[in-house]
Design a protein around this motif. Sequence first.
Motif, PDB file in Angstrom:
ATOM      1  N   LYS A  18      62.539 -34.150  22.213  1.00 34.17           N
ATOM      2  CA  LYS A  18      62.644 -33.867  23.640  1.00 34.17           C
ATOM      3  C   LYS A  18      61.837 -32.659  24.096  1.00 34.17           C
ATOM      4  CE  LYS A  18      66.845 -36.271  24.536  1.00 34.17           C
ATOM      5  NZ  LYS A  18      68.190 -36.244  25.095  1.00 34.17           N
ATOM      6  N   CYS A  20      58.370 -31.513  26.443  1.00 35.04           N
ATOM      7  CA  CYS A  20      57.552 -32.057  27.527  1.00 35.04           C
ATOM      8  C   CYS A  20      56.400 -32.839  26.922  1.00 35.04           C
ATOM      9  CB  CYS A  20      56.927 -30.963  28.380  1.00 35.04           C
ATOM     10  SG  CYS A  20      58.080 -29.824  29.094  1.00 35.04           S
ATOM     11  N   PRO A  21      56.021 -33.906  27.568  1.00 37.75           N
ATOM     12  CA  PRO A  21      54.815 -34.595  27.112  1.00 37.75           C
ATOM     13  C   PRO A  21      53.654 -33.605  27.112  1.00 37.75           C
ATOM     14  CG  PRO A  21      55.964 -35.846  28.824  1.00 37.75           C
ATOM     15  CD  PRO A  21      56.666 -34.523  28.726  1.00 37.75           C
ATOM     16  N   CYS A  54      62.613 -23.620  23.339  1.00 42.51           N
ATOM     17  CA  CYS A  54      62.112 -24.988  23.164  1.00 42.51           C
ATOM     18  C   CYS A  54      61.781 -25.214  21.698  1.00 42.51           C
ATOM     19  CB  CYS A  54      60.849 -25.191  23.991  1.00 42.51           C
ATOM     20  SG  CYS A  54      61.171 -25.187  25.751  1.00 42.51           S
ATOM     21  N   ARG A  57      64.368 -26.057  19.052  1.00 42.42           N
ATOM     22  CA  ARG A  57      64.977 -27.376  18.914  1.00 42.42           C
ATOM     23  C   ARG A  57      64.501 -28.077  17.634  1.00 42.42           C
ATOM     24  NH1 ARG A  57      67.569 -30.138  23.085  1.00 42.42           N
ATOM     25  NH2 ARG A  57      68.390 -28.570  24.497  1.00 42.42           N
ATOM     26  N   TYR A  60      66.408 -30.158  14.682  1.00 39.98           N
ATOM     27  CA  TYR A  60      67.019 -31.466  14.929  1.00 39.98           C
ATOM     28  C   TYR A  60      66.089 -32.615  14.564  1.00 39.98           C
ATOM     29  CZ  TYR A  60      70.636 -28.970  17.450  1.00 39.98           C
ATOM     30  OH  TYR A  60      71.661 -28.133  17.787  1.00 39.98           O
ATOM     31  N   TYR A 127      58.612 -17.694  28.059  1.00 45.82           N
ATOM     32  CA  TYR A 127      59.928 -18.263  27.780  1.00 45.82           C
ATOM     33  C   TYR A 127      59.916 -19.673  28.331  1.00 45.82           C
ATOM     34  CZ  TYR A 127      61.847 -13.632  26.713  1.00 45.82           C
ATOM     35  OH  TYR A 127      62.117 -12.410  26.152  1.00 45.82           O
ATOM     36  N   GLY A 128      59.788 -20.638  27.436  1.00 48.13           N
ATOM     37  CA  GLY A 128      59.707 -22.022  27.888  1.00 48.13           C
ATOM     38  C   GLY A 128      61.060 -22.548  28.332  1.00 48.13           C
ATOM     39  N   LEU A 129      62.024 -22.482  27.442  1.00 52.62           N
ATOM     40  CA  LEU A 129      63.320 -23.133  27.704  1.00 52.62           C
ATOM     41  C   LEU A 129      63.978 -22.644  28.983  1.00 52.62           C
ATOM     42  CD1 LEU A 129      65.341 -25.171  26.392  1.00 52.62           C
ATOM     43  CD2 LEU A 129      66.574 -23.196  25.546  1.00 52.62           C
ATOM     44  N   THR A 130      63.859 -21.357  29.249  1.00 54.96           N
ATOM     45  CA  THR A 130      64.506 -20.826  30.450  1.00 54.96           C
ATOM     46  C   THR A 130      63.576 -20.895  31.663  1.00 54.96           C
ATOM     47  OG1 THR A 130      63.908 -18.649  29.630  1.00 54.96           O
ATOM     48  CG2 THR A 130      66.172 -19.342  29.290  1.00 54.96           C
ATOM     49  N   LYS A 131      62.473 -21.604  31.490  1.00 49.18           N
ATOM     50  CA  LYS A 131      61.610 -21.981  32.607  1.00 49.18           C
ATOM     51  C   LYS A 131      60.706 -20.891  33.154  1.00 49.18           C
ATOM     52  CE  LYS A 131      64.639 -25.740  33.796  1.00 49.18           C
ATOM     53  NZ  LYS A 131      65.554 -26.327  34.765  1.00 49.18           N
ATOM     54  N   VAL A 204      53.053 -26.833  28.548  1.00 50.12           N
ATOM     55  CA  VAL A 204      52.453 -27.560  29.668  1.00 50.12           C
ATOM     56  C   VAL A 204      52.846 -26.977  31.032  1.00 50.12           C
ATOM     57  CG1 VAL A 204      52.151 -29.827  30.717  1.00 50.12           C
ATOM     58  CG2 VAL A 204      52.359 -29.618  28.221  1.00 50.12           C
ATOM     59  N   PRO A 205      54.117 -26.826  31.315  1.00 56.38           N
ATOM     60  CA  PRO A 205      54.405 -26.361  32.679  1.00 56.38           C
ATOM     61  C   PRO A 205      54.071 -24.895  32.933  1.00 56.38           C
ATOM     62  CG  PRO A 205      56.448 -26.864  31.510  1.00 56.38           C
ATOM     63  CD  PRO A 205      55.329 -27.224  30.595  1.00 56.38           C
ATOM     64  N   PHE A 206      54.025 -24.074  31.917  1.00 50.52           N
ATOM     65  CA  PHE A 206      53.936 -22.640  32.200  1.00 50.52           C
ATOM     66  C   PHE A 206      52.673 -21.937  31.714  1.00 50.52           C
ATOM     67  CE2 PHE A 206      58.557 -23.654  31.820  1.00 50.52           C
ATOM     68  CZ  PHE A 206      58.804 -23.651  33.180  1.00 50.52           C
TER      69      PHE A 206
END
Lengths: 332, 332, 617, 617
Positions: A18, A20-21, A54, A57, A60, A127-131, A204-206
């Motif tokens: 899980k 981001c693409p 991120c 994870r 898992y 910080y990826g996970l916390t956006k 990707v987003p940040f």
Amino acid sequence: MENTKLTAKDFSSGLPVKWCPGCGDFAILNVIQKTMANMGLPREKFAVISGIGCSSRFPYYVSTYGFHTLHGRACAVASGVKLSNPELSVWVITGDGDGLSIGGNHTMHAIRRNMDLKIILFNNRIYGLTKGQASPTTLPGSKTKTTPLGAIDYPFNPARFAVGLDCTFVARCIDSDIAGSTAVMERAAKHVGTAFVEIYQKCVPFTDKEFEWLKDPATKEDMILRVEHGKPLVFGKDKNKGIAIKNMKAEIVTFSGAVPAEVAVYDETNDEMAHLISGLKHPEFPTPIGVFRAVRKPAYEELYYDQIKHVGDTKEHELEAVLTGPDAWEMK
Amino acid sequence: MENTKLTAKDFSSGLPVKWCPGCGDFAILNVIQKTMANMGLPREKFAVISGIGCSSRFPYYVSTYGFHTLHGRACAVASGVKLSNPELSVWVITGDGDGLSIGGNHTMHAIRRNMDLKIILFNNRIYGLTKGQASPTTLPGSKTKTTPLGAIDYPFNPARFAVGLDCTFVARCIDSDIAGSTAVMERAAKHVGTAFVEIYQKCVPFTDKEFEWLKDPATKEDMILRVEHGKPLVFGKDKNKGIAIKNMKAEIVTFSGAVPAEVAVYDETNDEMAHLISGLKHPEFPTPIGVFRAVRKPAYEELYYDQIKHVGDTKEHELEAVLTGPDAWEMK
Amino acid sequence: MTKAKNKSVNISKNKSFTVRFAGDSGDGIQLVGTRFANATAVAGNELSTLPDYPAEIRAPAGTLAGVSGFQISFGDETVKTPGNKPGVLVVMNPAALAVNLKNVDKGSIIIANSDAFSQAGLEKAGYKTNPLEDGTLSNYRVIAVPASEMTEAALADSGLTKPQVMKCKNFYMLGILFWMYGLETEDTKGWIKTKFKKVPAVAEANLKALDSGYAYAEATEIFDARFETIKSAVTPGKYRNLTGNEAAAYALLTAAKLLKKKLFYGSYPITPASEILQTLAKHRATDVVVFQAEDEIAAMAATVGAAFGGNFSATGTSGPGLSLKLESMGLGVIAELPMVIVDVQRGGPSTGLPTKTEQSDLLQSIYGRHGESPLVVLAAASPADCFYTTLAASRIAVKYMTPVIVLTNSYLANGSEPFRIPKLSELHKFEMAKLPPPDQFKPYARDPKTMARPWAWPGLKGYEHRIGGLEKAEETGAISYDPVNHEKLTAARSEKMRLVAESIAPTKICGKDQGELLVLGWGSTYGAISTAMTEAEAEGLDVSSVHLRHVWPLPPDLGKVMKRFRKVLIPEENLGQLRMLIRSEYLFEPIGLNKVQGQPLNSDEVLAKIKEVLGGK
Amino acid sequence: MTKAKNKSVNISKNKSFTVRFAGDSGDGIQLVGTRFANATAVAGNELSTLPDYPAEIRAPAGTLAGVSGFQISFGDETVKTPGNKPGVLVVMNPAALAVNLKNVDKGSIIIANSDAFSQAGLEKAGYKTNPLEDGTLSNYRVIAVPASEMTEAALADSGLTKPQVMKCKNFYMLGILFWMYGLETEDTKGWIKTKFKKVPAVAEANLKALDSGYAYAEATEIFDARFETIKSAVTPGKYRNLTGNEAAAYALLTAAKLLKKKLFYGSYPITPASEILQTLAKHRATDVVVFQAEDEIAAMAATVGAAFGGNFSATGTSGPGLSLKLESMGLGVIAELPMVIVDVQRGGPSTGLPTKTEQSDLLQSIYGRHGESPLVVLAAASPADCFYTTLAASRIAVKYMTPVIVLTNSYLANGSEPFRIPKLSELHKFEMAKLPPPDQFKPYARDPKTMARPWAWPGLKGYEHRIGGLEKAEETGAISYDPVNHEKLTAARSEKMRLVAESIAPTKICGKDQGELLVLGWGSTYGAISTAMTEAEAEGLDVSSVHLRHVWPLPPDLGKVMKRFRKVLIPEENLGQLRMLIRSEYLFEPIGLNKVQGQPLNSDEVLAKIKEVLGGK
Ligand SMILES: Cc1ncc(C[n+]2csc(CCOP(=O)(O)OP(=O)(O)O)c2C)c(N)n1
Ligand SMILES: Cc1ncc(C[n+]2csc(CCOP(=O)(O)OP(=O)(O)O)c2C)c(N)n1
Ligand code: SF4
Ligand code: SF4
Ligand SMILES: [Mg+2]
Ligand SMILES: [Mg+2]
């Protein structure tokens, strides 16, 4: 330990991944699964310990033992795992925030002790996970959610940080450079003592563009310095540039033809060279990748068990003697 | 700020000083009180912030503002003090346990940010206050209460630790060397940005002999390397030994007469030189003292206030505009 | 208000409506939700909203894990929560339908972007056949809108790329909703223009999409229903929508201004508290210092340092961070320095459910520090109340020289409601003990009315002094190992709490001031309880309610108030933490309504429990 | 027993005696105290000791701050505490007298090294004139011994330097005390020989000093009193003296051995818990891993890691460290791994009174973690009971797969008492859930009898699995954001506590099992309460007592037991933490006896309160 040879696939937990693409973590996952498969150890001999983020994870998705612990505490938990169960191959998966901000103290003490952990730090400079807040590797001027006018903090350079702490194995690689990161990971896997690997990782987003210049085929060879033990520090598309060290400072020299003598030959066992090289920075210098430092020094758990091997396991009567102590008396 | 000149005595709180007789802390207290008096700042402009440990009792003995905080948290508390009240001269008093074990993360992030703090680390290589457990600077093999068979941890070298973190001012001195530590302290006091000073400190009950070889008049000149900017790295009772740097490694050269060219001239602005020198260790090398690194880089609070100086203080109407936001509506 | 003119529709009037927008996280759901909320507010409604983000940053598009939601309830003054079940569900894709359908009552309206119900889309959502067509939704009023296609058509000449065009379909849907509820599009149009100022083509496209959606609804036969709310009479003034996190941030700014001090906010990012840090980061100034520390311990320690340094100082976090802050908070307690700690509670224990809501840090806030280490704990009741509760906490911190914890949670933090914007001049000034002249200054001499010690910070000439975490002597604050002194100081710290309690305003009872049942709430359950109370009142049930802001120390008259009711019911999103305190303080057993699902208690659950309790009398 | 032969003396027989040694920290007080304790033990006494160190490491010699003390009470089985006030006070210098006199009743014996009462010595202690001579002590029986001079004389030919000789005067004094109480010197002589094996001259000197002191007492007229205790009938066996910290350390070693697992102990030094770490460090082995971590967070996290790694794992600390450990402990709770956390309580809040005792971390232990994060809390009653309580905690941790906190405090940690040394074969085995075969293994499948999940550690083939701090799905332990699952898991974790409670042995009542007053104690107040009870019984007072080891969850029969008494008195060294729990659980108001002075409650205080309560009925 002679199993039928395992493959990368054997190290996949099969859980849907899980991220981001386009996230750089996917490539790293593949490389590490492959590296594990090549180690000749069965799955149960691995423990993958992460913090929170991120990147954290990660456990898992790997079919070994895994523990997704707390933000910043991966190295500390992993130290407990390794000391309690020293035959394990213990991998720490951490982020620039997890391992260097909240977890800085544990990272640095694991390195100081030369605890036999493979610390893989996914550096996406955010910080990826916390956006999207600034991390200790966020570059000055970067606009993030917590630095709307641009970051003012001086950033850590993770690899240099580890070198500065005399870490016995320090390397840097790039998520998209599969060959390079595979080579680094294979060596880290075999290292005894703390192996610290910084991976430049795309978020990707940040921080989509953060490492683009190291990936663009048009420019990358001029931007990257591939460091190899025993080889001269040469770079550039045309292999016509080198790093010379003069007065304890690096200088770029350009040449044509054979590599001139002033170009330094890399020595991964030389502390000062590792310190200097790991400090080279864009834009003045190309960005070094590869193994910066690799020396063998007894690992913490080796020293621990070595110091008490003459004691062995506590026998029952030994424990009873301890309970009794030198000063007991009999009552009738 | 034009007061009648203050003296060291003006900086004494008059409280009875409760260290063991012979403790190295006394000498350091005197040196710092004198340094403060020489700074030309009135007492109320100083804040002395400490953690917990013998050394951290320090603030009680100085007549400025003082805060004896928590074990390991001095740099973090001090960062709040400095940022909230940037005109203060903020001194952090910490120990090898306080600043490098439990407090390592705050120390390293204060250094990373180049927060304008004078961090004075009393290195007695032991936990004094809690009566003699190993610290992260305890040398391998040392027998302490927690290492009855001898310590196995690799120790930190505090000055080199700070250099490795690119601290803008790093120095080392010895408690009993009043002239040397005064010179270092005077420079630290004037430095803007993080000044990190490691002081070798005698602890009578636990590490009495730890630094004796650096103090014994018979041997000390051969044991100590006094590092000075712009001067060749010469040492020895007869000033006949020097440090040369070859292939990024230090070497001792012995000479007679004039200092040969191969002896390196110290440059406190050169990162790599600071790294190399701070790493020199007994018994192979003399122990370097003095200022290892001094460069000027904007301090964190300078960058902070600079970035928002165009905003200035929030006026009432500005706050009301913030509360209102871009999307308000009127209800009647 | 724009009126429908060209077709006849049924207009349903109602006191309130609940609408839920849902779609992929890439669909701009939060954005249209917020714009819709704004439009209902401008039209004079009370409202309450709640976003519902996916746990993953970017789950694969179209999957169940990627569904983002935004729910709003609006109408008259009885609106206190985002509503239980939506009367209208807007879904942008099949996954959004799959995730949300179980929360929609039969008979409700479902508006779906039918273009997204392609084979691929259905599969990602786990549907074998198309629920819009296979009878799954036969009990609902389904309005299928080919929103992708229509948007594309509307923007054919926009010059935008296909992906850019597709990003506008949320505004198309929003246009439809605006029409349905008779809302003005003006404000949103203005907003679009400002927002996309730098890319006029995109602004233009979004405006067109909005208008097209509106026109589509007006023109098409399939929309046979419009809704109008019955407005409430609200206090006149300027309003805005505010989330709980924004409210807490603004309260800190306001407190510092009222106190005429610099604000210091030291924090470390953590969901769901990061927005407080981020909001304040936007308003940094030479008198607003915002410090992102390396961890929560440093954030708390720096906050203590800044309080010592003389700033009005605060920090914010969520559960795991609160655990880490406890030791340094204890230093704040013994140093008796003023500071505010905002804890945005989330699902625990440990990392737990980071994005979900809970009320389970209450006992930790009170008892979490080692030793006898008392401080004040307040809890906010609603998003806008986060402003007033944080402001109240700030006043107490300064007046009594003590750390104060403010409990909110992710439900309040992310939810929003209209907030009447105060003028600073309306807000009363801060009380703070005066400093005596330097020669009479003693760091631990207390004001007997508040037990506050004087606050003297570095820079003040003549007040130089040393404090620390060791037990301190009365008056002088010097280190003291004296046994009796320790007992005195322990008593003094606890006396301070008693004085804070004494200052609490008399408890306000909603409903009759005696009777069969009292519902006792605290914090974020306020909305659910109020709504349930309104319904219970309408049904003539014998029930009143009290809502606590002061959760520690408790209001001194609370015992007397509770005694006037035969039963007390405490609804909480934990296993009964306030209930435990009430038992211990008042020696009776209240009835608990406890939900630990990471989801807010809703008014139906509260009402059902009220009825159960009253039925069983 | 050596009998006095050459002079006639009064022999006072008594059930118990309390003696206090006091002197400068350089005087070897702890050493002679310990030797004296040992000799009383060997002579068949029950005993209880308490050292009292100065707060500074090495305060200047001869000052009040430098006074070190060691108190011992010994005699029959009623001895449960180090005694309230000493009947004999031995002082090596004026400062020791100044510090201790207020704690000695008139009529008691004071033995002083008169040589130390020089002008300089008196001044450092704040005396203007010599209290041995100026009438200050007229109400005491003062025995002035020129111990320095006599020791010097005795060791004239020893070849030692003057400072070395002076170091022997404590043994001179000890010799006197041995004579007074008719104790054998044999054991101590053996001890001296071993201890100073490497410096025979020093050994010789100390032996001589001891003998000289003994002879001096026997010979001199000034000693007119000898004391003999009435021995108790004790369980036969091998005994030793044990401090609470040693006991806790040994219990962990024992637990690991019984469980047949490696012990992992991860800790960070902190007063007064460091001795646990230091004791275990001495016994490191390939199956005893002792790890000094960089801080308490790392210590706790490594402890969790080692439990995951399959070791029997534990940590120890005191208040400030416990605050820091809470977050990682919460990971232990959600990961449901077995581990023991020993908290040696000290005076709080914050740094507080690091060397002083208190019982103020009880509520933190129970409620200190964020979220609903339950675990088990036990409390030790006496130094030797630290062994059995820690062992009991270890059993629960493994059987139920949960972290367990053991509360001791500096009073227990530093105090000592005789401990009957168990054979390992006497101790019953550990219970631990069996691992199912790999193909049936599910990380969160629970044993319904204990709610324990299976413990499978890395290295075990076929059990590879992943866990973490996010909420986990029933059975599989996978990440789950499902609301109802969260409620179920929260309930499961709390059900585990209920099952632990069910397993608690029926509450033992000391005294009648119903009546006027029940004294309810927990932890370190055991000695004071027992002693008070014995006296109360002797006076025929209607009072019984219950002492809790299980402070959370509470024993299920406790409510019923308490109901049988009209009143319940809870003595605690805090502001009423157990009282708060009792109020909340049982809805009545117990009477509190609370002392927050950094000093243990003593039996006089408990007895006085019992009388007050009974008198006022
Ligand atoms: C004690 C605590 N503080 C803060 C958080 C919130 N948090 C979770 S991950 C994270 C940072 C993640 O950044 P990084 O380590 O760089 O990982 P990435 O997501 O970038 O891979 C933060 C602040 C937390 N979970 N726990
Ligand atoms: C949270 C916490 N952990 C542990 C301690 C105990 N402690 C106090 S000082 C100290 C170490 C002191 O060593 P160092 O910092 O080197 O100072 P020194 O006494 O040697 O000057 C320790 C472990 C504490 N007070 N608080
Ligand atoms: S937010 Fe960034 S780091 Fe996290 S999954 Fe997405 S791309 Fe990867
Ligand atoms: S123990 Fe050591 S550091 Fe502490 S006061 Fe004594 S000599 Fe100084
Ligand atoms: Mg990151
Ligand atoms: Mg030290």
